[in-house]
Design a protein around this motif. Structure first.
Motif, PDB file in Angstrom:
ATOM      1  N   UNK A   1      15.001 -42.549  -0.414  1.00 54.19           N
ATOM      2  CA  UNK A   1      15.232 -42.408   1.022  1.00 54.19           C
ATOM      3  C   UNK A   1      14.815 -41.032   1.511  1.00 54.19           C
ATOM      4  N   UNK A   2      14.713 -40.901   2.807  1.00 53.94           N
ATOM      5  CA  UNK A   2      14.364 -39.643   3.439  1.00 53.94           C
ATOM      6  C   UNK A   2      15.552 -39.165   4.257  1.00 53.94           C
ATOM      7  N   UNK A   3      15.954 -37.923   4.050  1.00 50.87           N
ATOM      8  CA  UNK A   3      17.075 -37.334   4.782  1.00 50.87           C
ATOM      9  C   UNK A   3      16.512 -36.274   5.726  1.00 50.87           C
ATOM     10  N   UNK A   4      16.965 -36.307   6.969  1.00 51.33           N
ATOM     11  CA  UNK A   4      16.544 -35.320   7.965  1.00 51.33           C
ATOM     12  C   UNK A   4      17.765 -34.552   8.450  1.00 51.33           C
ATOM     13  N   UNK A   5      17.515 -33.401   9.057  1.00 52.07           N
ATOM     14  CA  UNK A   5      18.635 -32.637   9.582  1.00 52.07           C
ATOM     15  C   UNK A   5      18.211 -31.327  10.189  1.00 52.07           C
ATOM     16  N   UNK A   6      19.230 -30.532  10.551  1.00 49.47           N
ATOM     17  CA  UNK A   6      19.028 -29.247  11.205  1.00 49.47           C
ATOM     18  C   UNK A   6      19.984 -28.225  10.611  1.00 49.47           C
ATOM     19  N   UNK A   7      19.500 -26.975  10.465  1.00 53.56           N
ATOM     20  CA  UNK A   7      20.322 -25.877   9.962  1.00 53.56           C
ATOM     21  C   UNK A   7      20.397 -24.805  11.038  1.00 53.56           C
ATOM     22  N   UNK A   8      21.623 -24.347  11.317  1.00 56.54           N
ATOM     23  CA  UNK A   8      21.828 -23.333  12.350  1.00 56.54           C
ATOM     24  C   UNK A   8      22.695 -22.196  11.809  1.00 56.54           C
ATOM     25  N   UNK A   9      22.746 -21.111  12.561  1.00 55.36           N
ATOM     26  CA  UNK A   9      23.653 -20.004  12.289  1.00 55.36           C
ATOM     27  C   UNK A   9      25.009 -20.419  12.861  1.00 55.36           C
ATOM     28  N   UNK A  10      26.054 -20.404  12.041  1.00 51.33           N
ATOM     29  CA  UNK A  10      27.357 -20.902  12.499  1.00 51.33           C
ATOM     30  C   UNK A  10      27.967 -20.043  13.612  1.00 51.33           C
ATOM     31  N   UNK A  11      27.652 -18.759  13.668  1.00 48.71           N
ATOM     32  CA  UNK A  11      28.261 -17.911  14.692  1.00 48.71           C
ATOM     33  C   UNK A  11      27.505 -17.949  16.021  1.00 48.71           C
ATOM     34  N   UNK A  12      26.185 -18.070  15.984  1.00 55.18           N
ATOM     35  CA  UNK A  12      25.406 -18.038  17.232  1.00 55.18           C
ATOM     36  C   UNK A  12      24.864 -19.400  17.648  1.00 55.18           C
ATOM     37  N   UNK A  13      24.768 -20.312  16.708  1.00 59.40           N
ATOM     38  CA  UNK A  13      24.192 -21.627  17.009  1.00 59.40           C
ATOM     39  C   UNK A  13      22.669 -21.623  17.012  1.00 59.40           C
ATOM     40  N   UNK A  14      22.051 -20.486  16.677  1.00 62.18           N
ATOM     41  CA  UNK A  14      20.590 -20.382  16.659  1.00 62.18           C
ATOM     42  C   UNK A  14      20.026 -21.132  15.450  1.00 62.18           C
ATOM     43  N   UNK A  15      18.870 -21.728  15.635  1.00 68.72           N
ATOM     44  CA  UNK A  15      18.187 -22.433  14.547  1.00 68.72           C
ATOM     45  C   UNK A  15      17.734 -21.449  13.489  1.00 68.72           C
ATOM     46  N   UNK A  16      17.822 -21.845  12.230  1.00 66.71           N
ATOM     47  CA  UNK A  16      17.405 -20.986  11.124  1.00 66.71           C
ATOM     48  C   UNK A  16      16.142 -21.544  10.478  1.00 66.71           C
TER      49      UNK A  16
END
Length: 116
Positions: free
Chosen positions: A25-40
């Motif tokens: 299978x293929x897994x997709x997602x998003x990673x962010x900075x927990x304090x600012x919400x900015x994309x990493x």
């Protein structure tokens, strides 16, 4: 003629075996900075104990293909941030969202080399 088939059949079987083993299978997602919400960007996403890995793009998104159809743990690593983990069930494929926490004193991941 027969020697030709002796070469073609094993080659064909090897190609088919590689194709079957690569399925998953293929897994997709998003990673962010927990304090600012900015994309990493540049976060390494990998399967714990597996060979599959990917890096996040500028928008923090990732696509991880070839994941086995069983429960797996995804590991998220980026220098300057604490390591993150998420358990993905056998039937899940995302989207996965995780926020990494800053860790400015985590220097064991940094390697400095010098030459004279």
């Amino acid at each position: 003629m027969q020697s030709r088939w002796c070469l073609i059949v094993p080659l064909l079987l090897a190609v088919l075996a590689g194709t079957v083993g690569a399925q998953g299978r293929t897994v997709t997602g998003t990673v962010t900075d927990s304090s600012t919400g900015a994309s990493l960007a540049g976060v390494t996403v990998s399967v714990l104990g597996g060979l599959q890995s990917a890096q996040t793009r500028d928008n923090g998104g990732f696509v991880l293909a070839g994941i086995p159809d069983q429960d797996v743990t995804l590991v998220f690593r980026l220098i300057g941030y604490k390591r993150g983990e998420i358990r993905i069930g056998a039937g899940e494929s995302g989207p996965v969202t995780i926020g990494l926490t800053r860790d400015p004193f985590k220097l064991e991941e940094v390697v400095v080399t010098g030459q004279a």
